[in-house]
Design a protein around this motif. Sequence first.
Motif, PDB file in Angstrom:
ATOM      1  N   SER A 109       0.817  -1.046  -0.149  1.00  0.00           N
ATOM      2  CA  SER A 109       0.060  -0.035  -0.042  1.00  0.00           C
ATOM      3  C   SER A 109       0.891   1.336   0.112  1.00  0.00           C
ATOM      4  N   PHE A 110       0.492   2.481  -0.531  1.00  0.00           N
ATOM      5  CA  PHE A 110       1.218   3.491  -0.802  1.00  0.00           C
ATOM      6  C   PHE A 110       0.186   4.871  -1.125  1.00  0.00           C
ATOM      7  N   VAL A 111       0.259   5.600  -0.017  1.00  0.00           N
ATOM      8  CA  VAL A 111      -0.647   6.763   0.122  1.00  0.00           C
ATOM      9  C   VAL A 111       0.461   8.169   0.453  1.00  0.00           C
ATOM     10  N   VAL A 112      -0.134   9.230  -0.078  1.00  0.00           N
ATOM     11  CA  VAL A 112       0.408  10.489   0.404  1.00  0.00           C
ATOM     12  C   VAL A 112      -0.207  10.843   1.588  1.00  0.00           C
ATOM     13  N   THR A 113       0.672  11.440   2.302  1.00  0.00           N
ATOM     14  CA  THR A 113       0.197  11.865   3.920  1.00  0.00           C
ATOM     15  C   THR A 113       0.301  13.320   3.799  1.00  0.00           C
ATOM     16  N   PRO A 114      -0.866  13.853   3.618  1.00  0.00           N
ATOM     17  CA  PRO A 114      -0.853  15.380   3.710  1.00  0.00           C
ATOM     18  C   PRO A 114      -0.130  15.943   5.042  1.00  0.00           C
ATOM     19  N   PRO A 115       0.213  17.329   5.129  1.00  0.00           N
ATOM     20  CA  PRO A 115       0.531  18.148   4.011  1.00  0.00           C
ATOM     21  C   PRO A 115       1.572  18.024   3.061  1.00  0.00           C
ATOM     22  N   SER A 116       1.432  18.463   2.083  1.00  0.00           N
ATOM     23  CA  SER A 116       2.875  18.585   1.102  1.00  0.00           C
ATOM     24  C   SER A 116       3.422  19.842   0.841  1.00  0.00           C
ATOM     25  N   TYR A 117       4.520  20.310   0.996  1.00  0.00           N
ATOM     26  CA  TYR A 117       5.246  21.349   0.997  1.00  0.00           C
ATOM     27  C   TYR A 117       5.918  21.886  -0.343  1.00  0.00           C
ATOM     28  N   VAL A 118       6.296  23.038  -0.351  1.00  0.00           N
ATOM     29  CA  VAL A 118       7.073  23.667  -1.483  1.00  0.00           C
ATOM     30  C   VAL A 118       8.035  24.447  -0.563  1.00  0.00           C
ATOM     31  N   ASN A 119       9.192  24.275  -0.828  1.00  0.00           N
ATOM     32  CA  ASN A 119      10.394  25.026  -0.212  1.00  0.00           C
ATOM     33  C   ASN A 119      10.613  26.431  -1.003  1.00  0.00           C
ATOM     34  N   SER A 120      11.702  26.968  -0.369  1.00  0.00           N
ATOM     35  CA  SER A 120      11.855  28.459  -0.869  1.00  0.00           C
ATOM     36  C   SER A 120      12.567  28.215  -2.453  1.00  0.00           C
ATOM     37  N   ILE A 137      11.426  16.631  -4.771  1.00  0.00           N
ATOM     38  CA  ILE A 137      11.026  16.816  -6.240  1.00  0.00           C
ATOM     39  C   ILE A 137      11.397  17.905  -6.662  1.00  0.00           C
ATOM     40  N   THR A 138      12.439  17.915  -7.596  1.00  0.00           N
ATOM     41  CA  THR A 138      12.994  19.233  -8.236  1.00  0.00           C
ATOM     42  C   THR A 138      12.364  19.236  -9.494  1.00  0.00           C
ATOM     43  N   PRO A 184       9.625  26.783 -14.068  1.00  0.00           N
ATOM     44  CA  PRO A 184      10.316  27.410 -13.254  1.00  0.00           C
ATOM     45  C   PRO A 184      10.319  26.938 -11.786  1.00  0.00           C
ATOM     46  N   GLY A 185       9.746  25.835 -11.470  1.00  0.00           N
ATOM     47  CA  GLY A 185       9.379  25.310 -10.238  1.00  0.00           C
ATOM     48  C   GLY A 185       8.130  25.321  -9.608  1.00  0.00           C
ATOM     49  N   PHE A 186       8.032  24.792  -8.611  1.00  0.00           N
ATOM     50  CA  PHE A 186       6.809  24.564  -7.866  1.00  0.00           C
ATOM     51  C   PHE A 186       6.537  25.835  -7.154  1.00  0.00           C
ATOM     52  N   ALA A 187       5.123  25.958  -6.586  1.00  0.00           N
ATOM     53  CA  ALA A 187       4.788  27.292  -5.816  1.00  0.00           C
ATOM     54  C   ALA A 187       3.461  26.670  -5.119  1.00  0.00           C
ATOM     55  N   PRO A 188       3.378  27.351  -3.956  1.00  0.00           N
ATOM     56  CA  PRO A 188       2.064  26.899  -3.171  1.00  0.00           C
ATOM     57  C   PRO A 188       0.709  26.824  -4.033  1.00  0.00           C
ATOM     58  N   GLY A 189      -0.084  25.890  -3.756  1.00  0.00           N
ATOM     59  CA  GLY A 189      -1.317  25.720  -4.596  1.00  0.00           C
ATOM     60  C   GLY A 189      -1.352  24.517  -5.184  1.00  0.00           C
ATOM     61  N   PRO A 190      -2.424  24.119  -5.823  1.00  0.00           N
ATOM     62  CA  PRO A 190      -2.679  22.554  -6.311  1.00  0.00           C
ATOM     63  C   PRO A 190      -1.687  22.145  -7.594  1.00  0.00           C
ATOM     64  N   ALA A 191      -1.580  20.923  -7.105  1.00  0.00           N
ATOM     65  CA  ALA A 191      -0.766  20.283  -8.204  1.00  0.00           C
ATOM     66  C   ALA A 191      -0.923  18.676  -8.416  1.00  0.00           C
ATOM     67  N   GLY A 192      -0.644  18.321  -9.299  1.00  0.00           N
ATOM     68  CA  GLY A 192      -0.948  16.909  -9.721  1.00  0.00           C
ATOM     69  C   GLY A 192       0.253  16.072  -9.491  1.00  0.00           C
ATOM     70  N   ALA A 193      -0.143  14.852  -8.921  1.00  0.00           N
ATOM     71  CA  ALA A 193       0.965  13.605  -8.408  1.00  0.00           C
ATOM     72  C   ALA A 193       0.611  12.603  -8.889  1.00  0.00           C
ATOM     73  N   ARG A 235      -2.258  19.680  -2.366  1.00  0.00           N
ATOM     74  CA  ARG A 235      -2.045  20.843  -2.171  1.00  0.00           C
ATOM     75  C   ARG A 235      -0.848  21.375  -1.548  1.00  0.00           C
ATOM     76  N   LEU A 236      -0.052  22.152  -2.314  1.00  0.00           N
ATOM     77  CA  LEU A 236       1.306  22.751  -1.761  1.00  0.00           C
ATOM     78  C   LEU A 236       1.356  23.700  -0.901  1.00  0.00           C
ATOM     79  N   ARG A 237       1.858  23.811   0.181  1.00  0.00           N
ATOM     80  CA  ARG A 237       1.867  25.022   0.846  1.00  0.00           C
ATOM     81  C   ARG A 237       3.571  24.900   1.524  1.00  0.00           C
ATOM     82  N   ARG A 238       3.692  26.478   1.828  1.00  0.00           N
ATOM     83  CA  ARG A 238       5.179  26.724   2.383  1.00  0.00           C
ATOM     84  C   ARG A 238       5.326  26.120   3.767  1.00  0.00           C
TER      85      ARG A 238
END
Length: 137
Positions: free
Chosen positions: A32-43, A97-98, A103-112, A134-137
Amino acid sequence: MLPIRKALAASVLSIVPLTVSAAPAVADPQLSFVVTPPSYVNSEGQVLLKTEVTCTAGAEGSASAYTQQTRMGILSAGSSFSSIECTGAPQTIWFTITAFSGPGFAPGPAGAQLSANACDAFGCAFLDERTTIRLRR
């Protein structure tokens, strides 16, 4: 003599099912394999995606994550990979994930897209899941 051959063949065939035994059923590894929220985007615009993987003890495998996000008509996409040593207990895997495009990722929705496999001596298990994060800082 023909009736004797038939009788002999019938007696031999009736013995065969008594000498055959069924092998014990062996199952492929569980996974089994699941995403565990929250997901982040760094600077630096990298996604930090937390997942939880569980697979049958003794199996070995791998997992990968692919993320894409469109902002102002420009697609950013990237992926990451990790090996898995299965213990039967849940394991946390953080994917960094780079973006290899955009230009790179930003806060907001993204597909995974998450993919994983685990194999042991008896077979393999495969998973492929798509979700929105949903990516957040």
